[in-house]
Design a protein around this motif. Structure first.
Motif, short mmCIF file in Angstrom:
data_model
loop_
_atom_site.label_atom_id
_atom_site.label_comp_id
_atom_site.label_asym_id
_atom_site.label_seq_id
_atom_site.Cartn_x
_atom_site.Cartn_y
_atom_site.Cartn_z
N ARG A 22 98.59 38.01 12.59
CA ARG A 22 97.19 37.76 12.24
C ARG A 22 97.10 37.37 10.78
N LEU A 23 95.90 36.96 10.36
CA LEU A 23 95.67 36.73 8.94
C LEU A 23 95.64 38.08 8.23
N PRO A 24 96.23 38.19 7.05
CA PRO A 24 96.24 39.47 6.35
C PRO A 24 94.97 39.78 5.56
N TRP A 25 93.92 39.01 5.77
CA TRP A 25 92.66 39.18 5.04
C TRP A 25 91.50 38.80 5.93
N SER A 26 90.31 39.19 5.52
CA SER A 26 89.08 38.81 6.23
C SER A 26 88.21 38.06 5.23
N LEU A 27 88.22 36.73 5.35
CA LEU A 27 87.55 35.87 4.38
C LEU A 27 86.66 34.86 5.11
N PRO A 28 85.39 35.19 5.31
CA PRO A 28 84.49 34.29 6.04
C PRO A 28 84.39 32.90 5.43
N ALA A 29 84.36 32.78 4.11
CA ALA A 29 84.26 31.45 3.50
C ALA A 29 85.52 30.63 3.77
N ASP A 30 86.68 31.29 3.80
CA ASP A 30 87.91 30.57 4.11
C ASP A 30 87.90 30.11 5.57
N LEU A 31 87.42 30.94 6.48
CA LEU A 31 87.34 30.52 7.88
C LEU A 31 86.38 29.34 8.04
N ALA A 32 85.28 29.35 7.30
CA ALA A 32 84.35 28.21 7.32
C ALA A 32 85.02 26.96 6.75
N HIS A 33 85.82 27.14 5.71
CA HIS A 33 86.56 26.03 5.11
C HIS A 33 87.57 25.48 6.12
N PHE A 34 88.29 26.36 6.80
CA PHE A 34 89.25 25.95 7.83
C PHE A 34 88.53 25.13 8.92
N LYS A 35 87.37 25.61 9.34
CA LYS A 35 86.61 24.89 10.36
C LYS A 35 86.24 23.50 9.86
N LYS A 36 85.73 23.42 8.63
CA LYS A 36 85.32 22.13 8.06
C LYS A 36 86.51 21.17 7.98
#
Length: 166
Positions: free
Chosen positions: A21-35
Motif C-alpha cells: 500500500r501507499l505508506p501515507w494518506s495524502l488526499p491532494a496527492d491522490l487528486a494529483h495522481f488522478k489529474k
C-alpha cells in the motif's frame, strides 16, 4: 508527440510503498495522481493492480505480469506478459495519440524509465519506513518544468514535473 509519463510519490529515501500500500494518506496527492492519469492508458504491474483492485474511471488499465494465467477480473483491463508486448501496445496507443502513464510499481518504473518522456513526481518529505523503492532517477536527462509545494494532511509535499531533454 508520443508521451510516456511516469507518475509516482516517493519519500526522501525513495520509498513508494509499504506492505502493498501507499505508506501515507495524502488526499491532494491522490487528486494529483488522478489529474495526471485521467483519460490515459495507465500501465502497472500485477502487484500495483492488486493494491488498486479495480479499473479506475476514465483510464484504460494495462497490467504487465509474467503470470500467464492472470485474470484481473474485468474484461476492460488489458493484460500483457512481456516488455515487447507492452511496448507494442504503447506504440499502438501513441498512433491513436493517447498519453500512456505508468503507475507502478518499482519494477515497471525500472523497466520503462529508458522510454519515459515525462515524470510527475510527488516528493513526500520524511522517511516512511517503506519496503518498496523506486530507483533514483538521473535527472540530468530531464528538465524541471514545474514545481509546487504544499501541506497535505499535515505533511509537507512537493509536486515536480520533468520533461526529457531533446
Amino acid at each position: 508527440m508520443a508521451i510516456l509519463k511516469m507518475v509516482w510519490a516517493e519519500d526522501e529515501k525513495h520509498a513508494i510503498g509499504k506492505d502493498g500500500r501507499l505508506p501515507w494518506s495524502l488526499p491532494a496527492d491522490l487528486a494529483h495522481f488522478k489529474k495526471e492519469t485521467i483519460n490515459t492508458t495507465m500501465v502497472m504491474g500485477r502487484s500495483t493492480w492488486e493494491s488498486i483492485g479495480r479499473p479506475l474511471p476514465k483510464r484504460h488499465s494495462v497490467v504487465l505480469t509474467s503470470q500467464e494465467d492472470f485474470d484481473p477480473g474485468y474484461s476492460e483491463v488489458t493484460v500483457v506478459h512481456s516488455k515487447d508486448e507492452l511496448l507494442e501496445l504503447i506504440h499502438a496507443e501513441w498512433q491513436e495519440e493517447r498519453v500512456v502513464t505508468v503507475a507502478g510499481g518499482a519494477q515497471i518504473y525500472r523497466l520503462l524509465m529508458p522510454e519515459a518522456t515525462d515524470l510527475s513526481v510527488t516528493k513526500v518529505f520524511g522517511d516512511f519506513d517503506g519496503d518498496t523503492f523506486v530507483d533514483p532517477v538521473d535527472l540530468t536527462q530531464f528538465d524541471l518544468v514545474d514545481q509546487s509545494k504544499m501541506i497535505d494532511n499535515g505533511q509537507a509535499i512537493e509536486f515536480l514535473t520533468y520533461k526529457r531533454k531533446a
